[in-house]
Structures are given as C-alpha cells and as structure tokens.
Design a protein around this motif. Structure first.
Motif, PDB file in Angstrom:
ATOM      1  N   ILE A   1       0.845  -1.202   0.000  1.00  0.00           N
ATOM      2  CA  ILE A   1       0.000   0.000   0.000  1.00  0.00           C
ATOM      3  C   ILE A   1       0.876   1.247   0.000  1.00  0.00           C
TER       4      ILE A   1
ATOM      5  N   ARG B   1       0.848   4.110  -2.859  1.00  0.00           N
ATOM      6  CA  ARG B   1       0.711   5.532  -2.542  1.00  0.00           C
ATOM      7  C   ARG B   1       1.865   6.337  -3.133  1.00  0.00           C
TER       8      ARG B   1
ATOM      9  N   ASP C   1      -5.565   8.023  -0.710  1.00  0.00           N
ATOM     10  CA  ASP C   1      -6.348   6.879  -0.235  1.00  0.00           C
ATOM     11  C   ASP C   1      -7.427   6.484  -1.241  1.00  0.00           C
ATOM     12  N   ASP C   2      -8.025   7.479  -1.893  1.00  0.00           N
ATOM     13  CA  ASP C   2      -9.002   7.173  -2.940  1.00  0.00           C
ATOM     14  C   ASP C   2      -8.336   6.439  -4.099  1.00  0.00           C
TER      15      ASP C   2
ATOM     16  N   VAL D   1      -5.674   4.501  -3.885  1.00  0.00           N
ATOM     17  CA  VAL D   1      -5.401   3.127  -3.433  1.00  0.00           C
ATOM     18  C   VAL D   1      -6.665   2.287  -3.555  1.00  0.00           C
ATOM     19  N   GLN D   2      -7.792   2.856  -3.195  1.00  0.00           N
ATOM     20  CA  GLN D   2      -9.062   2.132  -3.317  1.00  0.00           C
ATOM     21  C   GLN D   2      -9.364   1.791  -4.771  1.00  0.00           C
TER      22      GLN D   2
END
Length: 175
Positions: A24, A28, A42-43, A45-46
């Motif tokens: 992760i 990033r 974070d969006d 990564v999703q």
C-alpha cells in the motif's frame, strides 16, 4: 545423488497483498509521483484495489506487485485526464456566468423566445440531438451511445438542425 527440486514462489493471496502495508505504501508512492494530491491518495489506493479485484482472477498475474504498480500509474494518469476535463468544464461555465447579468436583457429575452419557437419547428430527432449537444453539453459520441444511433446520424441531425435554426432566426431578424 539427490534430485534437485525447484522451489516455486507461492502465489500471494490477492486479499493479503491488498492489505499489506508495504505494498500500500508503494502504491501511494506511485500515485504521489504521478501527481495525485496527498489528500486523494487513499481514494487512489481504493481504485487500484477495485481494479485488481475486478480485473484479475486469483493467480493469473505472475508478479502481482508489479501489476499493482502499473495499475497505480494508470490511475494517476486517469486522475490527470479527469482534472483536465473538469477544469475545462469549469472554465466554460465561468465564461457563461461572467456575462450575467446580461447587458441587454430585453434582447436576450427576445433571442430566448425565438430559439424556443425555432426548436418547436424542428422534427423530434433533430430537436433531441440539438438539445443534448448544446444544452446538456454532451459529445457526439455520448449522444450516439445514449440514443443508440450511429455517430454519423448524430452529426447529420446536428448539421441539419443548426442550419434550420439559423434560417429560422435569420428570418425572424433575431441574428
């Protein structure tokens, strides 16, 4: 003499790689290097997680970490395309609203009424494409997909409708 056994690396479980903090962190980093703002990492990564779960059945990717990094780079590129498109749309809207309130409200009302009258004279297909193109600001491709007709038909209807509108408005001495 003992036979040599080749040891194959175990395929990493997709769910494990999606929760591994090291992976992760790398995703990033790729997104950040791709220009995605910190508050949207974070969006990103999703989005990478969703693409992995949607696109690849478990075990079909040889090097899952490399695949994830490529997907992260593509997500960053998509982010840039979206930003560019949104910026252009915001600019067009700002240009429209910068002329508000109109300098000549009476003339604008007359033009609006004449356009409404001209739209009523068009056949339904032409009126539909013209409205979707100029009022909903859809592209020819989007209109064709929405109406389930060929792009050439959309272009033809637009051309004919614009010509008819121009002729009607000229005859009314509005333009």
């Amino acid at each position: 003499m003992a036979a040599r056994r080749t040891v194959r690396p175990q395929a990493r479980n997709t769910r494990t790689s999606l929760t591994d903090p090291a992976i992760i962190s790398r995703i990033r980093a790729v997104l950040a290097l791709g220009g995605v703002p910190w508050d949207q990492l974070d969006d990103g990564v999703q989005q990478v997680r969703v693409k992995l779960l949607e696109a690849t059945p478990l075990g079909q990717v040889r090097n899952e970490e490399a695949w994830l990094m490529v997907v992260a780079a593509r997500v960053a590129a998509d982010w840039h395309r979206t930003q560019k498109r949104d910026t252009a749309l915001r600019q067009r809207l700002a240009n429209r609203w910068s002329r508000w309130p109109p300098k000549h409200p009476q003339e604008d009302r007359m033009l609006a009424l004449a356009v409404a009258d001209a739209l009523e004279t068009l056949p339904a297909g032409q009126r539909q494409v013209l409205t979707l193109r100029f009022y909903a600001d859809l592209t020819v491709r989007d209109i064709a997909g929405l109406l389930d007709i060929p792009e050439g038909t959309v272009k033809s209807r637009l051309h004919t409708a614009v010509g008819a509108m121009r002729a009607y408005l000229s005859a009314q001495d509005v333009i």
